[in-house]
Structures are given as C-alpha cells and as structure tokens.
Design a protein around this motif. Structure first.
Motif, PDB file in Angstrom:
ATOM      1  N   TRP A 144      24.647  -4.078  58.558  1.00 58.76           N
ATOM      2  CA  TRP A 144      23.287  -4.006  59.108  1.00 58.76           C
ATOM      3  C   TRP A 144      22.711  -2.600  58.949  1.00 58.76           C
ATOM      4  O   TRP A 144      21.514  -2.409  58.712  1.00 58.76           O
ATOM      5  N   GLU A 145      23.550  -1.593  59.106  1.00 61.66           N
ATOM      6  CA  GLU A 145      23.103  -0.209  58.953  1.00 61.66           C
ATOM      7  C   GLU A 145      22.550   0.022  57.549  1.00 61.66           C
ATOM      8  O   GLU A 145      21.529   0.693  57.363  1.00 61.66           O
ATOM      9  N   ILE A 146      23.218  -0.557  56.547  1.00 62.74           N
ATOM     10  CA  ILE A 146      22.734  -0.434  55.164  1.00 62.74           C
ATOM     11  C   ILE A 146      21.460  -1.245  54.975  1.00 62.74           C
ATOM     12  O   ILE A 146      20.489  -0.788  54.359  1.00 62.74           O
ATOM     13  N   MET A 147      21.454  -2.474  55.532  1.00 62.37           N
ATOM     14  CA  MET A 147      20.282  -3.335  55.385  1.00 62.37           C
ATOM     15  C   MET A 147      19.033  -2.687  55.996  1.00 62.37           C
ATOM     16  O   MET A 147      17.932  -2.771  55.455  1.00 62.37           O
ATOM     17  N   ARG A 148      19.207  -2.020  57.135  1.00 61.70           N
ATOM     18  CA  ARG A 148      18.048  -1.420  57.828  1.00 61.70           C
ATOM     19  C   ARG A 148      17.482  -0.209  57.060  1.00 61.70           C
ATOM     20  O   ARG A 148      16.438   0.321  57.426  1.00 61.70           O
ATOM     21  N   LYS A 149      18.176   0.207  56.031  1.00 63.39           N
ATOM     22  CA  LYS A 149      17.669   1.329  55.242  1.00 63.39           C
ATOM     23  C   LYS A 149      16.693   0.884  54.151  1.00 63.39           C
ATOM     24  O   LYS A 149      16.111   1.720  53.453  1.00 63.39           O
ATOM     25  N   HIS A 150      16.492  -0.425  53.971  1.00 61.92           N
ATOM     26  CA  HIS A 150      15.650  -0.833  52.847  1.00 61.92           C
ATOM     27  C   HIS A 150      14.196  -0.348  52.968  1.00 61.92           C
ATOM     28  O   HIS A 150      13.551  -0.098  51.945  1.00 61.92           O
ATOM     29  N   PRO A 151      13.624  -0.144  54.193  1.00 64.18           N
ATOM     30  CA  PRO A 151      12.287   0.483  54.228  1.00 64.18           C
ATOM     31  C   PRO A 151      12.314   1.926  53.714  1.00 64.18           C
ATOM     32  O   PRO A 151      11.366   2.381  53.080  1.00 64.18           O
ATOM     33  N   VAL A 152      13.412   2.644  53.995  1.00 64.84           N
ATOM     34  CA  VAL A 152      13.527   4.027  53.506  1.00 64.84           C
ATOM     35  C   VAL A 152      13.655   4.024  51.981  1.00 64.84           C
ATOM     36  O   VAL A 152      13.056   4.851  51.290  1.00 64.84           O
ATOM     37  N   TYR A 153      14.469   3.040  51.480  1.00 65.22           N
ATOM     38  CA  TYR A 153      14.588   2.943  50.032  1.00 65.22           C
ATOM     39  C   TYR A 153      13.208   2.654  49.404  1.00 65.22           C
ATOM     40  O   TYR A 153      12.878   3.175  48.332  1.00 65.22           O
ATOM     41  N   ALA A 154      12.421   1.830  50.083  1.00 64.39           N
ATOM     42  CA  ALA A 154      11.072   1.523  49.583  1.00 64.39           C
ATOM     43  C   ALA A 154      10.222   2.785  49.533  1.00 64.39           C
ATOM     44  O   ALA A 154       9.490   3.033  48.558  1.00 64.39           O
ATOM     45  N   TYR A 155      10.305   3.583  50.590  1.00 59.07           N
ATOM     46  CA  TYR A 155       9.533   4.834  50.628  1.00 59.07           C
ATOM     47  C   TYR A 155       9.945   5.759  49.488  1.00 59.07           C
ATOM     48  O   TYR A 155       9.095   6.332  48.786  1.00 59.07           O
ATOM     49  N   GLU A 156      11.264   5.914  49.323  1.00 54.69           N
ATOM     50  CA  GLU A 156      11.748   6.824  48.274  1.00 54.69           C
ATOM     51  C   GLU A 156      11.349   6.337  46.892  1.00 54.69           C
ATOM     52  O   GLU A 156      11.066   7.125  45.992  1.00 54.69           O
ATOM     53  N   LEU A 157      11.290   5.025  46.705  1.00 52.84           N
ATOM     54  CA  LEU A 157      10.945   4.459  45.407  1.00 52.84           C
ATOM     55  C   LEU A 157       9.443   4.570  45.129  1.00 52.84           C
ATOM     56  O   LEU A 157       9.025   5.018  44.053  1.00 52.84           O
ATOM     57  N   LEU A 158       8.625   4.191  46.108  1.00 44.84           N
ATOM     58  CA  LEU A 158       7.182   4.094  45.882  1.00 44.84           C
ATOM     59  C   LEU A 158       6.459   5.417  46.012  1.00 44.84           C
ATOM     60  O   LEU A 158       5.383   5.611  45.421  1.00 44.84           O
ATOM     61  N   SER A 159       6.973   6.336  46.805  1.00 35.99           N
ATOM     62  CA  SER A 159       6.267   7.616  47.025  1.00 35.99           C
ATOM     63  C   SER A 159       6.199   8.448  45.762  1.00 35.99           C
ATOM     64  O   SER A 159       5.385   9.363  45.657  1.00 35.99           O
ATOM     65  N   THR A 160       7.036   8.150  44.796  1.00 33.75           N
ATOM     66  CA  THR A 160       6.995   8.898  43.527  1.00 33.75           C
ATOM     67  C   THR A 160       5.941   8.351  42.584  1.00 33.75           C
ATOM     68  O   THR A 160       5.649   8.966  41.561  1.00 33.75           O
ATOM     69  N   VAL A 161       5.382   7.179  42.911  1.00 33.52           N
ATOM     70  CA  VAL A 161       4.336   6.569  42.080  1.00 33.52           C
ATOM     71  C   VAL A 161       2.994   6.863  42.740  1.00 33.52           C
ATOM     72  O   VAL A 161       2.690   6.338  43.826  1.00 33.52           O
ATOM     73  N   GLU A 162       2.173   7.708  42.099  1.00 35.85           N
ATOM     74  CA  GLU A 162       0.974   8.235  42.749  1.00 35.85           C
ATOM     75  C   GLU A 162       0.035   7.129  43.229  1.00 35.85           C
ATOM     76  O   GLU A 162      -0.444   7.158  44.357  1.00 35.85           O
ATOM     77  N   TYR A 163      -0.224   6.103  42.386  1.00 39.68           N
ATOM     78  CA  TYR A 163      -1.222   5.107  42.779  1.00 39.68           C
ATOM     79  C   TYR A 163      -0.698   4.137  43.849  1.00 39.68           C
ATOM     80  O   TYR A 163      -1.453   3.333  44.397  1.00 39.68           O
ATOM     81  N   LEU A 164       0.633   4.203  44.185  1.00 31.56           N
ATOM     82  CA  LEU A 164       1.190   3.340  45.228  1.00 31.56           C
ATOM     83  C   LEU A 164       1.421   4.064  46.551  1.00 31.56           C
ATOM     84  O   LEU A 164       1.846   3.455  47.520  1.00 31.56           O
ATOM     85  N   ARG A 165       1.136   5.384  46.563  1.00 33.91           N
ATOM     86  CA  ARG A 165       1.393   6.132  47.806  1.00 33.91           C
ATOM     87  C   ARG A 165       0.554   5.623  48.964  1.00 33.91           C
ATOM     88  O   ARG A 165       0.990   5.623  50.110  1.00 33.91           O
ATOM     89  N   MET A 166      -0.683   5.181  48.669  1.00 29.14           N
ATOM     90  CA  MET A 166      -1.569   4.698  49.730  1.00 29.14           C
ATOM     91  C   MET A 166      -1.142   3.311  50.219  1.00 29.14           C
ATOM     92  O   MET A 166      -1.672   2.824  51.220  1.00 29.14           O
ATOM     93  N   ALA A 167      -0.191   2.672  49.509  1.00 27.66           N
ATOM     94  CA  ALA A 167       0.251   1.335  49.893  1.00 27.66           C
ATOM     95  C   ALA A 167       1.600   1.355  50.617  1.00 27.66           C
ATOM     96  O   ALA A 167       2.223   0.324  50.821  1.00 27.66           O
ATOM     97  N   LEU A 168       2.060   2.540  51.023  1.00 26.69           N
ATOM     98  CA  LEU A 168       3.408   2.682  51.584  1.00 26.69           C
ATOM     99  C   LEU A 168       3.534   2.186  53.025  1.00 26.69           C
ATOM    100  O   LEU A 168       4.644   1.927  53.489  1.00 26.69           O
ATOM    101  N   ASP A 169       2.423   2.082  53.757  1.00 31.30           N
ATOM    102  CA  ASP A 169       2.517   1.788  55.194  1.00 31.30           C
ATOM    103  C   ASP A 169       3.288   0.497  55.468  1.00 31.30           C
ATOM    104  O   ASP A 169       4.123   0.440  56.383  1.00 31.30           O
TER     105      ASP A 169
END
Length: 815
Positions: A707-732
C-alpha cells in the motif's frame, strides 16, 4: 575651653569665606549684581569679625570674651549659609544656561520669522538672499551671513552670491570648495557634499577649519554653521552663519536655522520656477505674436496669384510684422549670380532705380560674418549700395535669405533709419519665418493642393493599415481595402484576386463598386487575361481605354454593362512571392500621374503583406490546432494503455473525464481552465505506470508495504508530468485526487480548501464511477447505495459544496 573656641571660630570663618566666594560667583551667574554683592560683603564682614576675634583669642588679648553658645549658633548658621549658597549655585547656573538657550532660540525664532516675512515680500532671487543675510545679522545678532552656490566646475568651487555683516574680504580670500579635499572639509563644503547641516563649534580648535582659522579668528568668528540649500532633493548651495562666541549653535537653534535654510531653498526654487514660467510665458507670447504675424502673412500671400502682387505683399507684411517703416526684396539671378531689386515698401522710388545688385559671393560673405544683421551700414564702406543707404540715413539692416527646396531664390531686407538698432532673437526668428513664407508664396497654391492630396493618401493608407492589422480575417481586410479605394482614391470599382499557389489560379476574393456580380465568378489561370498577364509578368498592366482593346471585358455582356473605360492590374507581391492581383476600374478616361501610381504600388505592397501575414496566421492556427489534437490523442492513448494494464472497467477514463468537465462547469470553473481539467482527468492515474505489476495487478488485498508503494502513484504522476511544460497546469487532479476533505488522504495529507478545487471535484466523480462499475472483487453498487455513500462521505472524504453540486447535477441528468 579656649581650644574649643578657637576651633569653632576657625570653622565658622572657613564656612563664611566659602559662602562669600559662592555668593560672589552668583553675581555673574544670575546677573543680579546688587543683591549678591551685598550678601557676599555681609558674609565676608562676618568672616572678618570672627577672624579678629580669633586673632585676639590666640594672642591672649581678647577685647570681648566670646560666648561659647553664641559662637556655636553662629557656626551652625555659617554652615547652613554655606550649604545653602553652594546648593543654590547649580540651580542658578542651570537657570542661566536655560536662559541662554532660550535667548538663542528666541534669536533664531525671531530671525526665522523676519526671514519668512522677507520671503513672502521679495520676488527677486538676489534681493531675497541679500535681505536674508541682512536679517540674520541685524535681527539674529550674528557676525557674518552669506549664501554660496555650488559650481559644477572641475574644482567644485563655492561661489558667494550674497553676504552681510563683518566680512572685510574674508570671502574673497577663503577659496571655499565643496570637493572632498582640504578646501572642501569646512562646514560649507561638507554641508553641500552631504546635504546635512555642518557646524564648527570651536573654530580655534576645529581640525577641519585649519584653512580659514587665522582669517576667521582675526575677524572675531568663534563658531560657524553651514546649512544646505536644496532643489529637487539635490544640494545647490549653502547658507553660512558665523557667530562671535564659541559653541554658539545649540540643537534648538540649529533646528530653527535649518528650517530657515529650507524656507530659503523653497523660496529660491519658487522664484526660479516663477521666473521660468514668466520666461516661458514671454516666449509663448512672442511665439504667439510671431505665429500670428506668420499666419496673417501666409493668409494674405496664399490668397494672391499675381507674382508682383505677392512681392509687394511680402514687403508690406514684413514691415508691419517687424514694426519698421520699410522693407525690400531681392530675387536671385542664377545666370548672373547676383541679387536684383524686385520690390519694396516704404522706400522712395529712386531707391529701386539706383540700387546696384550685389553679387552672391559678397552676400554670402556678409551673411557668414554678421548672421542676419548688419549693425551699422555706414561703418562698411565696401558694402554695395553703402552710399545709397547713407543718403537715406539707413544705419542697420536685418536680412534673411529666401530659399525653397534647398534653392536660393532671393533676399528679404528690413532697414532701420537714423540710428543703430539691435534686433532681438525673436525678431530675427520672425524675419526668418517671414522669409520662408515669402519663398513658398509663389507656388503656395500648388504646394497646398499637393500636400492635401498626399494627406488624403496617407490617411487612406493608415485607415487601410488599421483595418488590416485589426483583423485576422483576410476577406474582411480585403473588403476594407477595396471600399477605401473606391471611396477616397477617385476609383469607381476595385477587386482583389488571390493566387492559389498550387493550382496557379487567380480567384476572386473581394470587390466594391460593381453593378453586377460577374467578377465574383472569376477564376483565371496565370497568363490568361489582363490580370493573368500582370501576374505572369509581375508588372502593372494599364489599359487607358478598354473600348479600344479586345479583352474579356468586352466579350462578356455583364462586364460590358459595367461601362468601364480605364483599367489597372497591379501585382500583389510580398517577400518575392506573388499573392494576387489588385484590379482598378474607372468608367471614364483616367491618366494618373507618377505619384498616384507610386501610391497604388505602395498600397498593393501593403495588401500583399497583409495577405502573407494572414495566411501565415491561418497556417499557424491550423498547425497549433493539429498539434493540440495530437497531444490530446496521445494523452487518451496513454490513458487507454493504463486502463488495459490496470484492468480498469472499460470506458472509466472517458466517463470520469466527461462528468468532471460537466461538474466543473456547473461550479463556475473558467472555460479556459476546462482544457486542463480534461487533461488532468484523462491522466488521473498516470502515476500507476511506475507501480510494479505484482502490486498493481495483485488479485488479493495489498499488505502495508505494498500500500505504501501504491499510495506513491500521485507523486509518480507529479514527477512525470511536471517535466512536460504544457501539462503542468493539469497536475492538480493526478497529484491531489486521493486527498480527502478531512486531511486523511494521500500523498500530502492536504485538508479542506488546501486541496485544489478541480481535484475535489474529480474525487467525487472518480468514486461515483468506481462504485457504479463492476470490479473483479465486487459487483457494481446500485444507484441508491452509491448516492448514499457519497452523501455519507460529505465532509469526510468529499468537499460538502462539491457533493451538493454533484447531487444537483445528477438530479438534472436523470430528471
């Protein structure tokens, strides 16, 4: 017994002498001579009497036997008197110091008051500064007061501009500077340099006053103060005051004198501003008079067409405007290179008859030597017509060379009779203006017409430019172009044909002024017809008379009914590329000049640029749209791949995305942000791509570590998408949709409105869709069960406001 008496008497004498000395000092401290003199003498007499008694007692021959009790009482009284006088001495000393301070303050205050009266009364800068210095000396009882201005020369000298008091050449010898050197270390230089008052409390010992100490002490200056003068927060000088006593300036006095300096600064600035305003008003008045004279002259000259009348009018108007009695004009003969007399006003007829034309070379020499004014003609015997001028008592001549378009055409002269006269700069500027008017008067009507025509053309060009740049719709811009052409450029009809670069076909795009719609069906291949020929050869085609040419215009019945005579085809070229053809029609013969043709070519170039820019803009918009669609298709592909990997219910991402967009709109989310809401919903579980299959696809329940690993998937999403400029506004949504209203969610444990609104909206939609869908480990919940759960979690898992809006929206959907 006798020894005790000796001790008592001696002690009394000591006390009385001390009291007498203190009482004597109080004379100076209090200024009360009579009272304290009498007291000190009385105490001294008491001491003398006891000294005599003591002497007699010691020598063994007392005339009167002293009484022990009386002497003890006298001792006590003497001690009390001494203590009292010593105790009261500091009080009177303090009173004296306070009085001195009050006197100084009163002196400074009275000086300030008198100076302010002077500031109100005097409007001349020099007089004001001199009066301020006088008041400081006579009212303030100082030794010397002077005002110095900071020069901006290399040495940074301080120039005295006003002084009053006992000076005796001190300022001439001082050589004061405001530079950071030994001549600038004194109070004046320091005050100017630092912008703060600078005081030399003891000139005798002040190390910064070394350069001027001897001269200052010789004149009785013991202390001095320099107070900076400001304009616009910049120091421009200093007010300097010298006193005959050391340490003459206490804090209260400095404060008042600083206020005086500030008032003086304000007054000087006000006087200067007023003076500048007066000068400006005078200049404006002179300019207004000059402009009025020029306008009057221009008005008269512009109304004249006859050449001789114009020349006479120039002389008359010049004499009137210059307030003299005569004027004459010479015209330049380029063949003979001399100035011949042409016309005059206020001169006898023999002046023109006897006038000898001066050569241009000599006139140029005189002009370079005297610059518009010959101060005394009689002093220049070598000047042509000197004898003629002398016979008429002409002493001074002002002149201006007439020029038009860089060519010398004549000379305008104004004589002054009987005396040498000095012309002001304003008068000379007026004369120059009159000469310019005279030079242009001959061809004035033609120039006016030409200028008016050019103005209309430029105005048309500007209006067309505004219309073109203000619209991204090419057909609108071209419609404005042809409308302006027909309305303002003496054109009966105009049309624009745009080139299709692929098919090399010219297609009708816009037109105005036509009786029929025949041209709207124009599709010409490059090389065909007049427009096609202009396109092929990339040159202007002009047909002066269409009725004399065998063209398509004559073959078409509809076009014949337009009754066009004159025709122009102008290529529209931008960046070397043909964009189309501008066709211009007139229903009568029209032979334009080169200026009209040049303007049309300029306008055609502007239209071509507009076509080019609009085309580029359309292509850019189309490319941008295609790119956005490609991006969104890619996102949906990611989401589909993730659904397949996660074995999600088919269509889950599409459903939650659609409902999230709908609820976001219901809750007033800006439409601009809806795009980011949609992208965030599509990618809400993109972080699961980093979760190992053995956890993500595990059929049974997860342990705590999993569960500890599973609960990290929002963080993984942030780390993945924040590097894509046009998707930064869609991170919420991907980052925060597992946060809960009560703060028990993950990954950051956000609470309440700390959670972004769109994430709160998505949380409700995501849970709703999950509950209403079949899963491997359970069947879908019924609608009542799911609604009950959503309501029950309001304020816990979900934002109550979002739940309320969701229920209202769902009610509309099923209602």
């Amino acid at each position: 017994m006798e020894g005790d008496m000796v001790y008592i008497l001696a002690t009394s004498i000591i006390f009385q002498i001390a009291a007498a000395v203190c009482a004597f000092k109080l004379i100076k401290t209090t200024g009360n001579f009579k009272a304290w003199t009498a007291i000190s003498i009385a105490i001294a007499l008491m001491a003398i009497r006891r000294s005599i008694t003591l002497y007699q007692l010691v020598t063994g021959n007392p005339s009167i036997e002293p009484d022990m009790t009386a002497e003890l009482v006298a001792l006590v009284i003497s001690a009390l008197i001494t203590v009292g006088v010593i105790w009261i001495f500091p009080i009177f000393d303090s009173i004296k110091k306070v009085n001195i301070a009050l006197q100084k303050s009163n002196r400074a205050l009275k000086t300030l008051s008198e100076c302010n009266q002077s500031i109100i009364r005097i409007s001349n800068e020099a007089d004001l500064m001199q009066e301020i210095c006088r008041v400081i000396i006579e009212v303030g009882d100082y030794q010397l007061a002077w005002v110095g201005f900071a020069e901006q020369d290399r040495e940074k000298n301080v120039r005295p501009v006003a002084q009053y008091g006992f000076e005796e050449g001190y300022l001439e010898q001082a050589g004061i500077s405001w530079a950071n050197n030994k001549r600038g270390k004194g109070p004046t230089g320091t005050a100017i340099r630092t912008g703060k008052p600078s005081i030399a409390r003891f000139i005798l010992t002040d190390p910064n006053f070394t350069e001027w100490r001897e001269a200052a002490l010789a004149r009785g200056y013991e202390s001095s103060i320099a107070l900076p003068l400001f304009t616009n927060d910049k120091t421009f000088g200093a007010l300097n005051i010298y006193a005959s006593e050391p340490d003459a300036f206490d804090d209260a006095e400095v404060k008042l004198l600083t206020e005086l300096a500030n008032d003086l600064s304000y007054a000087i600035n006000a006087i200067r501003i007023r003076h500048e305003h007066e000068q400006a008003e005078e200049q404006i008045s002179q300019q207004a008079a000059r402009i009025k004279a020029l306008l009057q002259t221009a008005s008269r000259l512009n109304a004249q067409l006859d050449f001789d009348t114009v020349l006479r009018a120039v002389c008359e108007e010049t004499a009137s405007a210059m307030n003299v009695s005569a004027a004459w004009i010479n015209l330049y003969d380029s063949e003979r290179e001399e100035y011949t007399y042409a016309a005059g006003f206020g001169l006898p007829s023999e002046f023109g008859l006897n006038y000898q034309p001066p050569p241009r070379k000599l006139v140029d020499q005189i002009a370079s030597r005297f610059t518009m004014v010959i101060p005394d003609v009689q002093a220049l015997s070598e000047m042509p017509n000197a004898k003629l001028c002398a016979s008429l008592k002409i002493r001074t001549i002002a002149f201006a060379i007439l020029q038009r378009e860089g060519q010398v055409i004549g000379l305008l002269s104004v004589p002054v009779f009987g005396e040498v006269h000095t012309f002001s700069q304003n008068e000379l500027e007026l004369l120059q203006g009159l000469s310019n008017q005279a030079a242009q008067a001959i061809n004035n009507a033609c120039l006016f017409t030409k200028a008016q025509r050019r103005f209309e053309q430029l105005n048309t060009l500007r209006e067309i430019d505004i219309a073109i740049t203000g619209s991204v719709d090419l057909r609108v811009s071209l419609s404005v172009l042809v409308e302006k052409l027909t309305a303002q450029m003496n054109v009966d009809a105009a049309a624009v044909l745009l080139l299709n670069p692929n098919s090399q076909i010219l297609n009708y795009a816009a037109g105005n002024g036509f009786f029929t719609t025949a041209l709207k069906n124009t599709h010409l291949r490059v090389g065909d017809g007049l427009a096609g020929k202009a396109a092929l050869e990339r040159r202007v085609i002009h047909i002066p008379d269409l009725t004399q040419e065998e063209t398509d215009f004559q073959r078409s019945p509809q076009l014949r009914s337009e009754k066009f005579i004159s025709y122009f085809a102008i290529p529209l070229i931008s960046g070397g590329q043909l964009k189309g053809i501008l066709e211009i029609f007139n229903r009568q013969k029209f032979e334009p000049n080169s200026e009209w043709l040049h303007f049309m070519e300029t306008l055609a170039g502007q239209a071509a640029i507009a076509i080019d820019n609009t085309t580029l803009f359309d292509n850019l918009q189309r490319s941008n749209t295609d790119l956005v669609i490609a991006y969104d298709n890619t996102l949906e592909g990611w989401a589909k791949a993730l659904e397949l990997r996660d074995q999600e219910t088919e269509g889950h991402t599409q459903r939650v995305t659609k409902m999230t967009e709908q609820l976001a709109r219901e809750m007033g989310v800006d439409e601009v942000k809806i795009t980011n809401v949609r992208r965030g919903a599509i990618l809400h579980d993109i972080g699961k791509i980093s979760v190992p299959d053995n956890i993500l696809l595990k059929p049974g329940p997860l342990n705590e570590k999993e569960w500890e690993i599973m609960r990290k998937h929002p963080v993984y999403a942030y780390e993945l998408l924040s590097t894509v400029e046009y998707l930064r506004m869609a991170l919420d949504i991907p980052y925060c949709h597992h946060e809960k209203w009560d703060g028990t969610g993950y990954p950051r444990g956000l609470k309440g409105e700390q959670i972004p609104l769109v994430a709160r909206i998505f949380a409700v939609i995501d849970v709703w869709d999950a509950l209403r869908s079949d899963r491997p480990y359970r069947k879908a919940w019924s609608e009542p069960q799911a609604l009950a759960y959503i309501k029950e979690q309001s304020g816990k898992h979900f934002d109550p406001v979002v739940v309320k809006n969701f229920l209202e929206m769902y009610g509309k959907m099923i209602g």
